[in-house]
Design a protein around this motif. Structure first.
Motif, mmCIF file in Angstrom:
data_model
loop_
_atom_site.group_PDB
_atom_site.id
_atom_site.type_symbol
_atom_site.label_atom_id
_atom_site.label_comp_id
_atom_site.label_asym_id
_atom_site.label_seq_id
_atom_site.Cartn_x
_atom_site.Cartn_y
_atom_site.Cartn_z
ATOM 1 N N ALA A 160 0.833 -1.203 0.000
ATOM 2 C CA ALA A 160 0.000 0.000 0.000
ATOM 3 C C ALA A 160 0.867 1.252 0.000
ATOM 4 O O ALA A 160 2.053 1.235 0.357
ATOM 5 N N ALA A 161 0.244 2.344 -0.399
ATOM 6 C CA ALA A 161 0.870 3.663 -0.358
ATOM 7 C C ALA A 161 -0.155 4.653 0.169
ATOM 8 O O ALA A 161 -1.369 4.409 0.094
ATOM 9 N N ILE A 162 0.322 5.758 0.711
ATOM 10 C CA ILE A 162 -0.589 6.786 1.202
ATOM 11 C C ILE A 162 -0.172 8.122 0.603
ATOM 12 O O ILE A 162 0.984 8.319 0.199
ATOM 13 N N TRP A 163 -1.143 9.019 0.552
ATOM 14 C CA TRP A 163 -0.900 10.398 0.124
ATOM 15 C C TRP A 163 -1.297 11.302 1.287
ATOM 16 O O TRP A 163 -2.443 11.317 1.719
ATOM 17 N N VAL A 164 -0.325 12.038 1.822
ATOM 18 C CA VAL A 164 -0.577 12.947 2.923
ATOM 19 C C VAL A 164 0.092 14.272 2.600
ATOM 20 O O VAL A 164 1.277 14.312 2.269
ATOM 21 N N GLU A 165 -0.680 15.342 2.636
ATOM 22 C CA GLU A 165 -0.218 16.697 2.320
ATOM 23 C C GLU A 165 0.484 16.740 0.968
ATOM 24 O O GLU A 165 1.516 17.392 0.788
ATOM 25 N N GLY A 166 -0.093 16.008 0.002
ATOM 26 C CA GLY A 166 0.419 16.043 -1.364
ATOM 27 C C GLY A 166 1.623 15.170 -1.624
ATOM 28 O O GLY A 166 2.129 15.138 -2.759
ATOM 29 N N ARG A 167 2.123 14.441 -0.623
ATOM 30 C CA ARG A 167 3.297 13.592 -0.810
ATOM 31 C C ARG A 167 2.895 12.129 -0.740
ATOM 32 O O ARG A 167 2.049 11.739 0.070
ATOM 33 N N ARG A 168 3.528 11.330 -1.582
ATOM 34 C CA ARG A 168 3.271 9.892 -1.614
ATOM 35 C C ARG A 168 4.323 9.179 -0.770
ATOM 36 O O ARG A 168 5.520 9.388 -0.923
ATOM 37 N N VAL A 169 3.837 8.323 0.145
ATOM 38 C CA VAL A 169 4.717 7.566 1.020
ATOM 39 C C VAL A 169 4.342 6.097 0.891
ATOM 40 O O VAL A 169 3.155 5.744 0.975
ATOM 41 N N VAL A 170 5.330 5.250 0.655
ATOM 42 C CA VAL A 170 5.074 3.821 0.453
ATOM 43 C C VAL A 170 5.404 3.054 1.721
ATOM 44 O O VAL A 170 6.108 3.544 2.611
ATOM 45 N N ALA A 171 4.917 1.817 1.777
ATOM 46 C CA ALA A 171 5.124 0.977 2.952
ATOM 47 C C ALA A 171 6.485 0.306 2.898
ATOM 48 O O ALA A 171 7.050 0.068 1.826
ATOM 49 N N ASN A 172 7.007 -0.001 4.070
ATOM 50 C CA ASN A 172 8.244 -0.764 4.175
ATOM 51 C C ASN A 172 7.989 -2.189 3.699
ATOM 52 O O ASN A 172 7.007 -2.818 4.087
ATOM 53 N N GLU A 173 8.856 -2.717 2.863
ATOM 54 C CA GLU A 173 8.632 -4.034 2.267
ATOM 55 C C GLU A 173 8.611 -5.138 3.312
ATOM 56 O O GLU A 173 7.900 -6.138 3.146
#
Length: 706
Positions: free
Chosen positions: A579-592
């Motif tokens: 999964a990935a998230i978008w917070v305050e316009g930035r994309r952050v991915v999960a640790n594998e």
């Protein structure tokens, strides 16, 4: 008389007079130097502080105890709180030491609140102290007697002992009983109902609900209390408290579980239906909530509906003769009352005519006449609905019912186009479910069905709000579009990627402008898919939309040393590792490896929106999380036994620590270079500081230093 002038000067030295200083000092000189002081006293104003002070001083110096006592008593009545009078009293006590030393010493003890309870400390000498206590002095009865003495508020008793009083049925005065009930927190105490029932029977009782413990009683305790005091069944506070006990358990979800919600509403009604007409408003709200629930399942229960419309309400469609009856008029229901604090499902009713109309249209289809309902509702309201129900359901010839409608109303009914979604449609779909929509259609011989697949990630990023049917579809091309021609023959209709099945009741004469029928549209192409679609039905110049959402991501949040640790869960509450998230316009991915997403702390703490998406961005969910600031707290507790604090002896200091980051605990091993500083001060005011370096703190044990 011994040195009166010297005595006077001593008093004046410690007691400068406060007002009109120059005049008062002048009089003091006249008084001190006068050969006949009694004559000089005549210059003072009777009743003033100076009058009493100098007369008392004169009687004191001239050794006239009877006159001194009399003027002091008169002075105390005139000026109860006089510093000058206290000085005369102090002086008299000191002057009388030679004659009665015991009285003077006792006066000083009382005035200065002296306590001579210290024992002399002699070095290297064993104290001559008792080796044991008298058991009677430390028995529970002795402490209880002391706690009850002049303490009606039971301020000397802790909460645990209050429960013991209830268990042991300890006799209490009415004020003590009220103080006990005010402080009790837990209801699971034997004989608690006895105490409450006895207190409610007193004249000073605030009534049920006056203490928090009343509403905390268990259901069986409330029932027992109602048997003892039958009048409680007409007490709103009691009734509301009893209804709260019928709420579903913490593990049940009545909002999304229809079976659990129905069972809850049934429990509410089973209790409320036995209440007096004074609770008509409460009864109506419970019935209204149950009718809404039945409607969502496609059920239109006649008996329950009749029970509801019997409740008098202030609306124009109600028969005025019904609500004017003497047994009905005093119990008019408040449609705007809010019982959400009693049960979350009991929302304000407001204008319920739409619900009454819908139920009547369904019930009149099988009713031979509208007249039985006229007892509660106006005939001018019932007749058009009765005719409309018969006409749209194909009962007989439309002309047969035309007499109940005006020509204009009959023509308007014929021309009206209905494309209405059934309230019994499923509200929630899992990705693996097949999607179907039931639609009530009238006067729409041709239906155009369009399906638009939405890019949820793009929508949430640009719109920053939840999906709704108000999505702007202008300029968009439908993913699929099908035209359905209505026929009079009925049967199943297949077209494009889905098929529409006509219900048996709606298949016959489907193309007539009066007939309203229900069809179920199935969309097999949406099965085993996750996403969001807008399904639009267009016909007869009218359109209706449905938003279909399949799948939902959830967020699990935990605060860690580096920031917020977010885990994305799917519908089965399983982690979405890519999964990935978008917070305050930035994309952050999960640790594998861990599947967690780390969001650093912020300087602008608060609740913030976050978009949860899969790796490819084909599906997304908009939710929120608590974004914390980086606030560290070191919570340290110290303990040392008082018995160890002896001269030239060692005492052990115990230290227990916790490291907090906001509200989350962190390992104490993160602390580096911890020091312990001990500052001690003797009774002589001598301070000593001792510093312990390299303190090793651990969460599983206490740090000790001798």
């Amino acid at each position: 008389m011994k040195t009166p002038l010297l005595s006077l000067i001593i008093v004046l030295a410690f007691t400068p007079l406060r007002s009109r200083a120059e005049n008062e000092i002048g009089f003091a000189e006249k008084f001190a130097l006068a050969p006949d002081r009694a004559t000089v006293l005549g210059q003072l104003i009777p009743g003033s502080e100076e009058y009493y002070f100098y007369h008392a001083l004169h009687f004191q110096n001239s050794t006239q105890p009877d006159k001194l006592k009399a003027i002091l008593e008169q002075w105390a009545k005139r000026f109860p709180h006089s510093d000058l009078r206290r000085e005369i009293e102090n002086r008299q006590a000191l002057l009388g030491y030679e004659a009665d030393p015991k009285a003077t010493l006792q006066y000083l003890r009382d005035r200065l609140n002296l306590q001579f309870n210290h024992q002399q400390e002699v070095r290297d000498k064993k104290p001559n102290l008792p080796s044991k206590l008298d058991p009677e002095r430390i028995a529970r009865a002795a402490f209880q007697k002391e706690a009850f003495r002049n303490h009606d508020d039971l301020g000397q008793v802790n909460d645990a002992t209050l429960e013991d009083f209830v268990r042991a049925q300890t006799p209490l005065t009415p004020p003590q009983t009220r103080a006990l009930l005010q402080r009790l927190h837990r209801p699971d105490v034997p004989h608690l109902v006895d105490v409450i029932a006895a207190e409610l029977a007193t004249k000073e009782s605030p009534g049920f609900g006056g203490y928090p413990i009343h509403t905390a009683l268990l259901p069986e305790q409330l029932d027992d209390l109602a048997k003892r005091i039958p009048s409680l069944k007409d007490n709103a506070n009691f009734v509301h408290a009893r209804l709260r006990k019928l709420a579903p358990g913490a593990d049940a979800d009545a909002e999304f579980d229809a079976a659990e919600r129905e069972a809850w509403l049934d429990r509410l009604w089973a209790y409320a239906k036995e209440l007096s007409p004074a609770f008509n408003t409460l009864k109506a709200h419970i019935l209204y909530a149950r009718l809404l629930h039945d409607r969502s399942r496609g059920i239109y229960d006649k008996a329950r509906f009749l029970e509801y419309i019997k409740m008098p309400r202030p609306y124009g469609y109600v028969n005025p003769k019904w609500i004017a009856r003497p047994e009905v008029a005093p119990h008019m229901m408040d449609v705007n009352a809010d019982f959400s604090q009693v049960a979350a499902a009991l929302v304000p009713i407001g204008n319920d005519q739409w619900l009454v109309t819908e139920f009547l249209l369904h019930l009149f289809k099988d009713e031979p006449s509208w007249e039985p309902y006229a007892v509660w509702l106006r005939d001018t309201y019932l007749k058009p609905l009765f005719a409309e129900s018969k006409i749209i359901n194909g009962v007989g010839d439309p002309e047969q019912w035309a007499s109940l409608l005006s020509p204009a109303a009959f023509q308007a009914l014929k021309d009206r186009v209905d494309i209405d979604f059934s309230p019994a449609n499923e509200l929630f779909h899992a990705p693996a479910d097949e999607v179907s929509l039931a639609l009530a259609v009238k006067n729409a011989p041709k239906l155009i069905v369009k399906i638009y697949e939405l890019n949820t990630l793009s929508f949430f990023l640009t719109q920053k709000r939840q999906l709704n049917t108000d999505v702007n579809l202008d300029g968009l091309v439908a993913n699929s579009e099908t035209v359905i021609e209505s026929t009079d023959s009925g049967g199943a209709i297949s077209s494009g990627k889905f098929k529409a099945d006509a219900e048996k009741a709606g298949a016959k004469n489907a193309a007539t402008p009066f007939r309203k029928f229900t069809r179920t549209f199935r969309f097999p192409e949406l099965k085993n898919r996750r996403g969001a679609w807008i399904v639009e039905f267009i016909g007869g110049g009218k359109s209706s939309r449905a938003l279909v959402r399949k799948g939902q991501f959830h967020l699990l949040q935990q605060t860690g040393p580096a920031g917020e640790l977010l885990t994305v869960l799917d519908e089965a509450r399983q982690p979405v590792l890519d999964a990935a998230i978008w917070v305050e316009g930035r994309r952050v991915v999960a640790n594998e490896k861990t599947g967690r997403i780390v969001v650093p702390f912020t300087i602008h703490a608060g609740t913030k929106p976050v978009i949860l998406a899969d790796a490819g961005g084909t599906f997304a969910t908009l939710t929120s999380f608590d974004h914390h600031a980086e606030n560290y707290t070191l919570d340290v507790q110290f303990h040392v036994e008082r018995e160890q604090l002896l001269a030239r002896k060692n005492a052990t200091l115990a230290v227990r620590a916790a490291l907090l980051l906001n509200d989350a605990s962190l390992p104490l091993e993160l602390l580096q270079g911890a020091k312990l500083a001990i500052n001690s001060t003797t009774l002589d005011g001598i301070s000593t500081t001792h510093e312990v370096k390299d303190v090793k703190l651990a969460a599983d044990k206490d740090f000790t230093h001798v």
